[in-house]
Motif scaffolding. Structure first.
Motif, mmCIF file in Angstrom:
data_model
loop_
_atom_site.group_PDB
_atom_site.id
_atom_site.type_symbol
_atom_site.label_atom_id
_atom_site.label_comp_id
_atom_site.label_asym_id
_atom_site.label_seq_id
_atom_site.Cartn_x
_atom_site.Cartn_y
_atom_site.Cartn_z
ATOM 1 N N ALA A 10 7.342 -13.614 -9.153
ATOM 2 C CA ALA A 10 6.793 -12.337 -9.593
ATOM 3 C C ALA A 10 5.340 -12.201 -9.147
ATOM 4 N N GLU A 11 4.561 -13.258 -9.353
ATOM 5 C CA GLU A 11 3.151 -13.195 -8.967
ATOM 6 C C GLU A 11 2.996 -13.015 -7.455
ATOM 7 N N THR A 12 3.785 -13.733 -6.670
ATOM 8 C CA THR A 12 3.708 -13.629 -5.211
ATOM 9 C C THR A 12 4.036 -12.204 -4.752
ATOM 10 N N LEU A 13 5.127 -11.654 -5.260
ATOM 11 C CA LEU A 13 5.547 -10.306 -4.848
ATOM 12 C C LEU A 13 4.566 -9.242 -5.302
ATOM 13 N N LEU A 14 4.084 -9.350 -6.517
ATOM 14 C CA LEU A 14 3.158 -8.343 -7.032
ATOM 15 C C LEU A 14 1.828 -8.373 -6.268
ATOM 16 N N ARG A 15 1.342 -9.550 -5.966
ATOM 17 C CA ARG A 15 0.093 -9.633 -5.189
ATOM 18 C C ARG A 15 0.300 -9.050 -3.789
ATOM 19 N N SER A 16 1.442 -9.342 -3.193
ATOM 20 C CA SER A 16 1.736 -8.790 -1.864
ATOM 21 C C SER A 16 1.834 -7.268 -1.910
ATOM 22 N N ALA A 17 2.504 -6.747 -2.924
ATOM 23 C CA ALA A 17 2.639 -5.289 -3.048
ATOM 24 C C ALA A 17 1.285 -4.628 -3.248
ATOM 25 N N ASN A 62 -2.613 5.070 -7.767
ATOM 26 C CA ASN A 62 -2.017 5.972 -8.743
ATOM 27 C C ASN A 62 -1.540 5.137 -9.928
ATOM 28 N N SER A 63 -0.793 5.754 -10.820
ATOM 29 C CA SER A 63 -0.336 5.042 -12.018
ATOM 30 C C SER A 63 0.567 3.874 -11.671
ATOM 31 N N ASN A 64 1.390 4.014 -10.635
ATOM 32 C CA ASN A 64 2.254 2.914 -10.231
ATOM 33 C C ASN A 64 1.451 1.702 -9.772
ATOM 34 N N VAL A 65 0.412 1.942 -8.996
ATOM 35 C CA VAL A 65 -0.431 0.844 -8.510
ATOM 36 C C VAL A 65 -1.099 0.136 -9.695
ATOM 37 N N LEU A 66 -1.601 0.921 -10.645
ATOM 38 C CA LEU A 66 -2.240 0.313 -11.814
ATOM 39 C C LEU A 66 -1.225 -0.468 -12.647
ATOM 40 N N MET A 67 -0.004 0.030 -12.720
ATOM 41 C CA MET A 67 1.031 -0.718 -13.431
ATOM 42 C C MET A 67 1.332 -2.040 -12.713
ATOM 43 N N GLY A 68 1.233 -2.042 -11.379
ATOM 44 C CA GLY A 68 1.393 -3.295 -10.643
ATOM 45 C C GLY A 68 0.361 -4.322 -11.061
#
Length: 517
Positions: A297-304, A315-321
């Motif tokens: 999860a951490e690897t994918l979220l940091r990459s995204a 936007n809100s999606n990025v902040l939720m990431g």
């Protein structure tokens, strides 16, 4: 005036003497045929409902009849701006719309009402059905439905952009009143040939409505229908795919979520769609988070998040990431990093007037405060989180806050009230999806609370308090939490800090009144 309507109710009552309720329901599709008849002393024009409404129709001028017919493309309520766009032209200039609408209002063909989204108009279903028949007879129905769809496509696009702004609450209120017409627009797109790509775009653009405004199940139905169609427009389909994957993740449906997100990522790579690729990777990271694969999860979220930065997405999606990355860090024990990430999210949200993603940042901060042995701070954060998520009708955010508040309440010495809150949360979960996503990490506070409350109350009393909470609807549960905040005595005993505080629970409490302090 539509003075035939009271008679229609009288005729319906008469039909109930001859038909069972089930038979009556089966015939409601043709209400004009169903309500034929009446007393022998009824006026000729009142012999049928169609004649009754037709009499009012005959009293209208040609422009009024034309607008009446065109207004039937709206479902639910509608506002003046929408009417001016959708219904003008072809013998009805937009400059005359207001005057003609006013005449229909005076004749009770439509009614005006005040809503959270401003002044709106409504048409009775029977009146709409009569006018729809005239619209079909003009041969103009498809064109009007397409204009109606275009208006709501534009509205959804505007609202998606404005969701990341100080007008977020306004957008949520607008969605609540526009939902019937948005559904009609979606249905048109998904059933009319060559319109599938617009249906995919519309269903995807409404992600904030499905996720942020508590409509996960409905959103999933529309999204599944849309992605099942081959539209020939890959960009629209990719957006619908990542939103569908996101919704399935939040419902705890990990198998279909993973399959959908893999498909989205593969197609995004083939199409070289950097935005869809970032979103697919982000939501795959969310899936790893709720299925307890924290390193992945951490690897994918940091990459995204890096991908978002490359394409300039904020936007809100990025902040939720960022919030989800913070949750992953917190679950792995790095509370300071989780707090740092969420404080940064809170700062950005405050700069942009964003309140929805901010609520989830508050949840993570509350989780950290609870783990660090500061229940008062955790309660303060969770109360604000719950107040905001409830205002958006965000069921997921609300139930997560209630679950963690239950643990805070038990830790503060009121296990009975904690059990009540657990019961209230249990009632909400079926409307969201799999309770706590089926995640061991998200479930840990729930399990800790249940163990402490059962130990303090005993099984029988704990179960009774849970049942009491299960009788509370969402409004009552939230009011119960927020109402207690103004009447809270100070804690009698200072709490120890650190992990030990996570397990510390005092006995006492009453599940009826919730006053165990």
């Amino acid at each position: 005036r539509l003075d035939g309507i009271p008679l229609a109710l009288e005729l319906a009552a008469a039909r109930l003497r001859a038909l069972s309720p089930a038979q009556l329901l089966d015939r409601l599709d043709d209400r004009f045929r169903l309500l034929t008849g009446g007393g022998r002393d009824a006026l000729p024009r009142h012999q049928t409902l169609r004649t009754a409404i037709g009499w009012s129709h005959e009293l209208c001028t040609p422009p009024e009849r034309l607008l009446w017919a065109r207004l039937t493309v709206f479902a639910g309520t509608f506002d003046l701006e929408a009417v001016e766009y959708v219904c003008s032209g072809g013998g009805l200039p937009d400059t005359e719309i207001l005057d003609v609408l006013s005449e229909l209002l005076a004749q009770s063909v439509i009614a005006r009402e005040e809503t959270a989204a401003g002044s709106r108009y409504r048409m009775l279903d029977t009146v709409r059905a009569y006018g729809a028949g005239w619209l079909e007879a003009t041969g103009d129905a498809v064109r009007l439905r397409r204009r109606h769809r275009d208006w709501y496509l534009g509205l959804a696009t505007w609202c998606e952009l404005e969701w990341f702004s100080p007008r977020q609450r306004e957008v949520a209120a607008r969605m609540a009143v526009e939902l019937p017409s948005l559904r009609a627009a979606l249905e048109f797109c998904l059933t009319e040939p060559a319109e599938a790509h617009l249906g995919q775009y519309l269903a995807g653009s409404l992600w904030f409505c499905w996720v942020g405004c508590g409509r996960l199940a409905e959103g999933r139905r529309w999204l599944e229908r849309s992605v099942a169609l081959e539209s020939g427009y890959e960009r629209s389909r990719l957006k619908a795919l990542w939103v569908l994957g996101y919704v399935a993740v939040l419902q705890g449906d990990s198998g279909p979520a993973g399959q959908t997100l893999r498909m989205c990522r593969e197609r995004a790579e083939r199409a070289a769609d950097a935005s869809a690729l970032a979103y697919a990777e982000h939501r795959t990271g969310c899936l790893a988070l709720v299925t307890d694969d924290l390193p992945r999860a951490e690897t994918l979220l940091r990459s995204a998040l890096a991908r978002y930065a490359e394409i300039g997405e904020l936007n809100s999606n990025v902040l939720m990431g960022r919030v989800e990355l913070a949750m992953a860090r917190a679950f792995q024990g790095d509370l300071p990093d989780a707090v740092r990430l969420c404080e940064d999210v809170r700062r950005v949200c405050e700069e942009h007037g964003e309140r929805w993603a901010r609520s989830y940042a508050l949840y993570v901060l509350a989780y950290a405060a609870c783990r660090e042995g500061v229940p008062g701070r955790a309660r303060e954060l969770l109360t604000e989180c719950l107040r905001n998520t409830h205002a958006f009708d965000d069921l997921l955010g609300s139930v997560l806050a209630l679950e963690l508040l239950a643990l805070v309440t038990a830790t503060e010495g009121d296990p009975a009230e904690a059990a009540v809150l657990q019961g209230a949360a249990a009632r909400l979960w079926p409307s969201v999806g799999l309770p706590l996503f089926g995640s061991a990490h998200y479930n840990a506070p729930h399990a800790q609370c249940e163990s402490a409350a059962r130990g303090a109350l005993g099984d029988a009393r704990y179960e009774e308090c849970v049942r009491r909470g299960g009788r509370l609807d969402r409004e009552a549960a939230v009011s119960r939490v927020l109402g207690r905040e103004g009447n809270r005595p100070p804690a009698a005993v200072p709490a120890p800090r650190g992990a030990a505080r996570w397990n510390a629970v005092r006995t006492g409490g009453d599940c009826e009144a919730g006053q165990g302090r």
